[in-house]
Design a protein around this motif. Structure first.
Motif, PDB file in Angstrom:
ATOM      1  N   UNK A  11       0.756  -1.150   0.092  1.00 41.90           N
ATOM      2  CA  UNK A  11      -0.060   0.056   0.049  1.00 41.90           C
ATOM      3  C   UNK A  11       0.838   1.114  -0.040  1.00 41.90           C
ATOM      4  N   UNK A  12       0.573   2.110  -0.738  1.00 41.98           N
ATOM      5  CA  UNK A  12       1.481   3.374  -1.038  1.00 41.98           C
ATOM      6  C   UNK A  12       1.325   4.121   0.546  1.00 41.98           C
ATOM      7  N   UNK A  13       0.221   4.053   1.139  1.00 44.27           N
ATOM      8  CA  UNK A  13      -0.011   4.589   2.524  1.00 44.27           C
ATOM      9  C   UNK A  13      -0.656   3.477   3.166  1.00 44.27           C
ATOM     10  N   UNK A  14       0.195   2.884   4.284  1.00 49.19           N
ATOM     11  CA  UNK A  14      -0.321   1.841   4.857  1.00 49.19           C
ATOM     12  C   UNK A  14      -0.712   2.360   6.397  1.00 49.19           C
ATOM     13  N   UNK A  15      -1.370   3.320   6.392  1.00 43.49           N
ATOM     14  CA  UNK A  15      -1.941   3.843   7.621  1.00 43.49           C
ATOM     15  C   UNK A  15      -3.390   3.530   7.903  1.00 43.49           C
ATOM     16  N   UNK A  16      -3.610   2.507   8.308  1.00 43.35           N
ATOM     17  CA  UNK A  16      -4.971   2.110   8.530  1.00 43.35           C
ATOM     18  C   UNK A  16      -5.343   2.055  10.240  1.00 43.35           C
ATOM     19  N   UNK A  17      -4.715   2.879  10.838  1.00 37.44           N
ATOM     20  CA  UNK A  17      -4.947   2.945  12.357  1.00 37.44           C
ATOM     21  C   UNK A  17      -6.634   3.381  12.539  1.00 37.44           C
ATOM     22  N   UNK A  18      -7.250   3.262  13.559  1.00 34.73           N
ATOM     23  CA  UNK A  18      -8.584   3.626  13.820  1.00 34.73           C
ATOM     24  C   UNK A  18      -8.343   4.904  14.751  1.00 34.73           C
ATOM     25  N   UNK A  19      -7.617   5.569  14.944  1.00 32.22           N
ATOM     26  CA  UNK A  19      -7.355   6.865  15.442  1.00 32.22           C
ATOM     27  C   UNK A  19      -5.938   6.699  16.354  1.00 32.22           C
ATOM     28  N   UNK A  20      -5.105   8.105  16.165  1.00 36.84           N
ATOM     29  CA  UNK A  20      -5.413   8.962  15.144  1.00 36.84           C
ATOM     30  C   UNK A  20      -5.324   8.167  13.779  1.00 36.84           C
ATOM     31  N   UNK A  21      -6.249   8.683  12.722  1.00 36.08           N
ATOM     32  CA  UNK A  21      -6.226   7.867  11.498  1.00 36.08           C
ATOM     33  C   UNK A  21      -5.492   8.503  10.293  1.00 36.08           C
ATOM     34  N   UNK A  22      -5.334   8.073   9.021  1.00 39.62           N
ATOM     35  CA  UNK A  22      -4.413   8.536   7.935  1.00 39.62           C
ATOM     36  C   UNK A  22      -4.602   9.946   7.883  1.00 39.62           C
TER      37      UNK A  22
END
Length: 374
Positions: A11-22
């Motif tokens: 993934x180009x941006x592997x930010x899948x956190x549910x908070x803080x989010x991408x």
């Protein structure tokens, strides 16, 4: 472990956190306005930027003029606590919980405010029978259960002729799901969820019935300064024009403004909802194509399109920790382990600041981690 090679594409941006989010696509700190930094939040400039942020929230979220918007301390938690401590106690209270944050509001009502609420519960993955709600009560609920991936499907269950207030923690619902503003007396959220903004500040939105409660009722318990919304029996209306109760981070404010302007540039609320829906659909396809993955929220009608929680066949907490750590180690996905109080599983954020292409690219990595650890 088996000897398998990891996928070539990440993934180009592997930010899948549910908070803080991408962060929104294209974000960088250099793009934030900096004129307000190092200035007083009570300066003409500081108040103007805070007011601009409030105006953008109203515009992008399509908040009606009947409702007031204030920036308050303590993230979404602070905003919910402020509503509970200032408004509850006049009449009976019902708290609804189907995941950990809703359960937190149950605890506050029961053990801190000691108001002996009626509690309606459901297990993780389920939605309670909302027909049980007595709308002569004030009702506190989460619009979208961030830690279970279960949301209310709409606002139809909220009585139009309610006597009590509807108080909605909507931090992972706004900017991604429809809000029935005529059914919502109090709504709270934080920038760090669907906007991909920074934490520490909450947003408190009050309808006319909430304002009436504040101006006609004084709770029996003392209120900390950061909770006080009235003075001399009248609403402190400056809070809803950008005159914050305490000192905000103007850097966080500028970051929120960037995210709101990004959302507006897409086409506003409808475009942000469409992105979240597309992301959730892309993730659902991954689930449907894998017999070892499932949705914690079994009913699609109440399944979140933001904080999507997944079951993993046979997984326990230790397996999930290893699974998430392996993907983080390879910079393929960050922060996808389910919430600590939830059943062991994965939680993948699908809000508007995530790109569907990155959800799709995640699929082979999920397969790889499963093969490595199974």
């Amino acid at each position: 472990m088996t000897d398998t090679s990891p996928p070539a594409r990440k993934p180009a941006r592997p930010f899948f956190s549910s908070g803080p989010c991408a962060k929104p696509p294209g974000w960088s700190p250099e793009k934030l306005a900096t004129e307000s930094l190092g200035r007083s939040h009570r300066s003409k400039l500081g108040k103007a930027r805070l007011a601009h942020c409030i105006d953008l929230i109203r515009d992008v979220l399509e908040v009606p003029e009947t409702h007031l918007i204030g920036i308050v301390p303590g993230s979404d938690t602070g905003a919910v606590e402020m509503a509970m401590w200032t408004m509850l106690g006049q009449r009976p209270v019902t708290t609804i919980a189907w995941e950990s944050f809703g359960e937190g509001w149950v605890t506050d009502a029961l053990k801190q405010l000691k108001i002996d609420p009626t509690v309606i519960r459901a297990d993780y993955g389920q939605l309670p029978d909302l027909a049980q709600v007595d709308w002569s009560h004030d009702v506190v609920f989460t619009w979208n259960g961030t830690t279970s991936g279960v949301r209310v499907p709409d606002g139809d269950w909220i009585a139009s002729d309610r006597e009590g207030l509807s108080i909605a923690d909507a931090t992972s619902a706004v900017f991604a799901q429809d809000i029935a503003w005529d059914k919502t007396d109090v709504l709270t959220f934080s920038w760090q969820k669907v906007l991909g903004g920074e934490g520490a500040h909450g947003v408190l939105i009050l309808g006319p019935r909430a304002v009436e409660r504040l101006e006609s009722y004084t709770p029996a318990w003392p209120l900390p300064k950061v909770f006080r919304l009235t003075k001399g029996g009248k609403l402190i209306d400056g809070i809803f024009r950008g005159e914050t109760i305490n000192t905000p981070s103007m850097l966080a404010v500028e970051d929120a403004i960037f995210a709101l302007e990004w959302g507006k540039s897409l086409g506003g609320l409808s475009a942000m909802k469409a992105r979240a829906d597309a992301n959730a659909a892309a993730l659902d396809k991954l689930v449907q194509d894998r017999d070892w993955l499932g949705h914690l929220a079994a009913d699609p009608a109440s399944r979140s399109n933001t904080s999507v929680c997944l079951t993993v066949e046979g997984a326990d907490t230790d397996f999930i920790k290893k699974f998430a750590a392996l993907l983080e180690q390879h910079e393929a996905a960050y922060d996808i382990a389910g919430y600590r109080d939830a059943p062991p599983g994965l939680r993948i954020w699908c809000g508007a600041t995530v790109d569907a292409a990155d959800i799709e690219a995640l699929g082979p990595w999920l397969d790889w981690a499963w093969a490595e650890l199974s």
